[in-house]
Design a protein around this motif. Structure first.
Motif, PDB file in Angstrom:
ATOM      1  N   MET A  90      34.889  36.768  60.911  1.00  0.00           N
ATOM      2  CA  MET A  90      33.670  36.201  60.356  1.00  0.00           C
ATOM      3  C   MET A  90      33.917  34.806  59.800  1.00  0.00           C
ATOM      4  SD  MET A  90      31.212  37.899  57.561  1.00  0.00           S
ATOM      5  CE  MET A  90      30.500  36.866  56.353  1.00  0.00           C
ATOM      6  N   ASN A  91      35.097  34.606  59.200  1.00  0.00           N
ATOM      7  CA  ASN A  91      35.402  33.319  58.578  1.00  0.00           C
ATOM      8  C   ASN A  91      36.263  32.457  59.496  1.00  0.00           C
ATOM      9  OD1 ASN A  91      34.011  34.159  56.366  1.00  0.00           O
ATOM     10  ND2 ASN A  91      35.806  34.846  55.254  1.00  0.00           N
ATOM     11  N   ASP A  92      35.967  32.430  60.773  1.00  0.00           N
ATOM     12  CA  ASP A  92      36.756  31.657  61.716  1.00  0.00           C
ATOM     13  C   ASP A  92      36.442  30.170  61.639  1.00  0.00           C
ATOM     14  OD1 ASP A  92      37.864  33.995  62.513  1.00  0.00           O
ATOM     15  OD2 ASP A  92      36.508  34.263  64.220  1.00  0.00           O
ATOM     16  N   LYS A  93      35.224  29.836  61.364  1.00  0.00           N
ATOM     17  CA  LYS A  93      34.814  28.434  61.332  1.00  0.00           C
ATOM     18  C   LYS A  93      34.978  27.876  59.924  1.00  0.00           C
ATOM     19  CE  LYS A  93      31.379  29.371  64.858  1.00  0.00           C
ATOM     20  NZ  LYS A  93      29.960  29.466  65.138  1.00  0.00           N
ATOM     21  N   PRO A  94      35.188  26.553  59.791  1.00  0.00           N
ATOM     22  CA  PRO A  94      35.383  25.966  58.463  1.00  0.00           C
ATOM     23  C   PRO A  94      34.153  26.106  57.573  1.00  0.00           C
ATOM     24  CG  PRO A  94      35.887  24.371  60.201  1.00  0.00           C
ATOM     25  CD  PRO A  94      35.397  25.591  60.859  1.00  0.00           C
ATOM     26  N   GLY A  95      32.955  26.100  58.102  1.00  0.00           N
ATOM     27  CA  GLY A  95      31.745  26.159  57.285  1.00  0.00           C
ATOM     28  C   GLY A  95      31.378  27.556  56.848  1.00  0.00           C
ATOM     29  N   ASP A  96      32.020  28.583  57.418  1.00  0.00           N
ATOM     30  CA  ASP A  96      31.667  29.959  57.078  1.00  0.00           C
ATOM     31  C   ASP A  96      32.022  30.315  55.639  1.00  0.00           C
ATOM     32  OD1 ASP A  96      30.577  30.409  59.512  1.00  0.00           O
ATOM     33  OD2 ASP A  96      32.298  31.528  60.329  1.00  0.00           O
ATOM     34  N   ASP A  97      33.143  29.811  55.131  1.00  0.00           N
ATOM     35  CA  ASP A  97      33.533  30.107  53.758  1.00  0.00           C
ATOM     36  C   ASP A  97      32.476  29.617  52.780  1.00  0.00           C
ATOM     37  OD1 ASP A  97      35.862  31.293  54.550  1.00  0.00           O
ATOM     38  OD2 ASP A  97      37.068  29.471  54.317  1.00  0.00           O
ATOM     39  N   GLU A  98      31.970  28.421  53.021  1.00  0.00           N
ATOM     40  CA  GLU A  98      30.937  27.880  52.140  1.00  0.00           C
ATOM     41  C   GLU A  98      29.674  28.722  52.210  1.00  0.00           C
ATOM     42  OE1 GLU A  98      30.859  24.134  53.908  1.00  0.00           O
ATOM     43  OE2 GLU A  98      32.827  23.584  53.145  1.00  0.00           O
ATOM     44  N   PHE A  99      29.340  29.214  53.398  1.00  0.00           N
ATOM     45  CA  PHE A  99      28.151  30.050  53.551  1.00  0.00           C
ATOM     46  C   PHE A  99      28.305  31.347  52.770  1.00  0.00           C
ATOM     47  CE2 PHE A  99      25.952  33.478  55.843  1.00  0.00           C
ATOM     48  CZ  PHE A  99      24.646  33.056  55.647  1.00  0.00           C
ATOM     49  N   VAL A 100      29.508  31.961  52.835  1.00  0.00           N
ATOM     50  CA  VAL A 100      29.751  33.211  52.122  1.00  0.00           C
ATOM     51  C   VAL A 100      29.682  32.981  50.621  1.00  0.00           C
ATOM     52  CG1 VAL A 100      31.493  34.980  51.648  1.00  0.00           C
ATOM     53  CG2 VAL A 100      31.071  34.245  53.989  1.00  0.00           C
ATOM     54  N   PHE A 101      30.270  31.878  50.137  1.00  0.00           N
ATOM     55  CA  PHE A 101      30.226  31.593  48.708  1.00  0.00           C
ATOM     56  C   PHE A 101      28.791  31.327  48.253  1.00  0.00           C
ATOM     57  CE2 PHE A 101      34.792  30.194  49.278  1.00  0.00           C
ATOM     58  CZ  PHE A 101      35.300  31.337  48.705  1.00  0.00           C
ATOM     59  N   ASP A 102      28.010  30.609  49.060  1.00  0.00           N
ATOM     60  CA  ASP A 102      26.617  30.366  48.712  1.00  0.00           C
ATOM     61  C   ASP A 102      25.837  31.674  48.659  1.00  0.00           C
ATOM     62  OD1 ASP A 102      27.083  27.669  48.540  1.00  0.00           O
ATOM     63  OD2 ASP A 102      26.329  27.219  50.561  1.00  0.00           O
ATOM     64  N   GLN A 103      26.129  32.565  49.603  1.00  0.00           N
ATOM     65  CA  GLN A 103      25.439  33.856  49.649  1.00  0.00           C
ATOM     66  C   GLN A 103      25.817  34.689  48.418  1.00  0.00           C
ATOM     67  OE1 GLN A 103      26.487  36.149  53.103  1.00  0.00           O
ATOM     68  NE2 GLN A 103      24.346  36.627  53.495  1.00  0.00           N
ATOM     69  N   ASP A 104      27.093  34.705  48.063  1.00  0.00           N
ATOM     70  CA  ASP A 104      27.530  35.451  46.886  1.00  0.00           C
ATOM     71  C   ASP A 104      26.931  34.865  45.615  1.00  0.00           C
ATOM     72  OD1 ASP A 104      29.009  36.959  48.621  1.00  0.00           O
ATOM     73  OD2 ASP A 104      30.954  36.037  48.082  1.00  0.00           O
ATOM     74  N   ASP A 105      26.906  33.543  45.529  1.00  0.00           N
ATOM     75  CA  ASP A 105      26.342  32.873  44.363  1.00  0.00           C
ATOM     76  C   ASP A 105      24.849  33.196  44.227  1.00  0.00           C
ATOM     77  OD1 ASP A 105      26.421  31.100  42.123  1.00  0.00           O
ATOM     78  OD2 ASP A 105      25.396  29.604  43.377  1.00  0.00           O
ATOM     79  N   ALA A 106      24.153  33.203  45.344  1.00  0.00           N
ATOM     80  CA  ALA A 106      22.724  33.516  45.310  1.00  0.00           C
ATOM     81  C   ALA A 106      22.503  34.957  44.859  1.00  0.00           C
ATOM     82  CB  ALA A 106      22.103  33.282  46.681  1.00  0.00           C
ATOM     83  N   MET A 107      23.390  35.867  45.288  1.00  0.00           N
ATOM     84  CA  MET A 107      23.256  37.267  44.892  1.00  0.00           C
ATOM     85  C   MET A 107      23.462  37.435  43.384  1.00  0.00           C
ATOM     86  SD  MET A 107      25.260  40.587  46.418  1.00  0.00           S
ATOM     87  CE  MET A 107      25.252  39.856  48.034  1.00  0.00           C
ATOM     88  N   VAL A 108      24.454  36.745  42.835  1.00  0.00           N
ATOM     89  CA  VAL A 108      24.723  36.830  41.402  1.00  0.00           C
ATOM     90  C   VAL A 108      23.576  36.198  40.611  1.00  0.00           C
ATOM     91  CG1 VAL A 108      26.267  36.072  39.561  1.00  0.00           C
ATOM     92  CG2 VAL A 108      27.210  36.949  41.704  1.00  0.00           C
ATOM     93  N   ARG A 109      23.053  35.075  41.083  1.00  0.00           N
ATOM     94  CA  ARG A 109      21.922  34.436  40.386  1.00  0.00           C
ATOM     95  C   ARG A 109      20.688  35.331  40.388  1.00  0.00           C
ATOM     96  NH1 ARG A 109      21.958  28.168  40.473  1.00  0.00           N
ATOM     97  NH2 ARG A 109      24.155  27.787  40.853  1.00  0.00           N
ATOM     98  N   ARG A 110      20.445  35.995  41.517  1.00  0.00           N
ATOM     99  CA  ARG A 110      19.287  36.889  41.597  1.00  0.00           C
ATOM    100  C   ARG A 110      19.451  38.063  40.636  1.00  0.00           C
ATOM    101  NH1 ARG A 110      17.911  40.620  46.481  1.00  0.00           N
ATOM    102  NH2 ARG A 110      16.087  41.638  45.649  1.00  0.00           N
ATOM    103  N   ALA A 111      20.672  38.607  40.550  1.00  0.00           N
ATOM    104  CA  ALA A 111      20.929  39.697  39.607  1.00  0.00           C
ATOM    105  C   ALA A 111      20.735  39.221  38.175  1.00  0.00           C
ATOM    106  CB  ALA A 111      22.341  40.242  39.813  1.00  0.00           C
ATOM    107  N   ALA A 112      21.130  37.993  37.900  1.00  0.00           N
ATOM    108  CA  ALA A 112      20.948  37.449  36.554  1.00  0.00           C
ATOM    109  C   ALA A 112      19.472  37.279  36.231  1.00  0.00           C
ATOM    110  CB  ALA A 112      21.675  36.105  36.435  1.00  0.00           C
ATOM    111  N   GLN A 113      18.689  36.848  37.198  1.00  0.00           N
ATOM    112  CA  GLN A 113      17.252  36.679  36.958  1.00  0.00           C
ATOM    113  C   GLN A 113      16.571  38.016  36.742  1.00  0.00           C
ATOM    114  OE1 GLN A 113      15.929  34.537  40.379  1.00  0.00           O
ATOM    115  NE2 GLN A 113      16.409  32.525  39.506  1.00  0.00           N
ATOM    116  N   ARG A 114      16.957  39.015  37.528  1.00  0.00           N
ATOM    117  CA  ARG A 114      16.275  40.311  37.451  1.00  0.00           C
ATOM    118  C   ARG A 114      16.778  41.177  36.308  1.00  0.00           C
ATOM    119  NH1 ARG A 114      15.368  43.241  42.994  1.00  0.00           N
ATOM    120  NH2 ARG A 114      13.696  44.139  41.765  1.00  0.00           N
ATOM    121  N   TYR A 115      18.102  41.172  36.045  1.00  0.00           N
ATOM    122  CA  TYR A 115      18.679  42.119  35.105  1.00  0.00           C
ATOM    123  C   TYR A 115      19.427  41.471  33.945  1.00  0.00           C
ATOM    124  CZ  TYR A 115      17.685  45.004  39.140  1.00  0.00           C
ATOM    125  OH  TYR A 115      17.064  45.607  40.188  1.00  0.00           O
TER     126      TYR A 115
END
Length: 111
Positions: A1-26
């Motif tokens: 999944m993380n074969d391309k150089p831009g994939d790591d940034e996408f995963v971190f952005d996705q994780d960051d968005a998940m944590v922010r959403r949890a912070a907003q909701r809970y």
């Protein structure tokens, strides 16, 4: 999944968005729990399953049951018909069908 150089940034952005959403909701506790679960997921090294899309072919186009209702043929002697809601007959004495939510009695009521 993380074969391309831009994939790591996408995963971190996705994780960051998940944590922010949890912070907003809970709140803060939800953000801490979501972050902790993400860390456990990374430590265990599980990769998400990549499943192929399932395509099921039908013999014909699906019908619109809200406009046409449903008719099922069980055997030669039995056919089940359910008309659409706007064509259902109502008893003249009772009027239209009313669906009410069943509630459990409250044993603490009146204390």
């Amino acid at each position: 999944m993380n074969d391309k150089p831009g994939d790591d940034e996408f995963v971190f952005d996705q994780d960051d968005a998940m944590v922010r959403r949890a912070a907003q909701r809970y709140g803060t506790v939800g953000a801490m729990l979501a972050g902790g679960m993400l860390v456990f997921d990374k430590l265990l090294g599980r990769k998400p399953k990549e499943e192929a899309a399932v395509v099921i072919e039908a013999a014909s186009e699906p019908g619109n049951i809200d406009d046409n209702g449903i008719t099922l043929v069980v055997d030669d002697n039995m056919t089940i018909v359910s008309p659409p809601p706007h064509l259902r007959r109502h008893d003249a004495n009772t009027g239209p069908r009313i669906v009410r939510k069943r509630r459990k009695p409250n044993p603490n009521k009146g204390l």
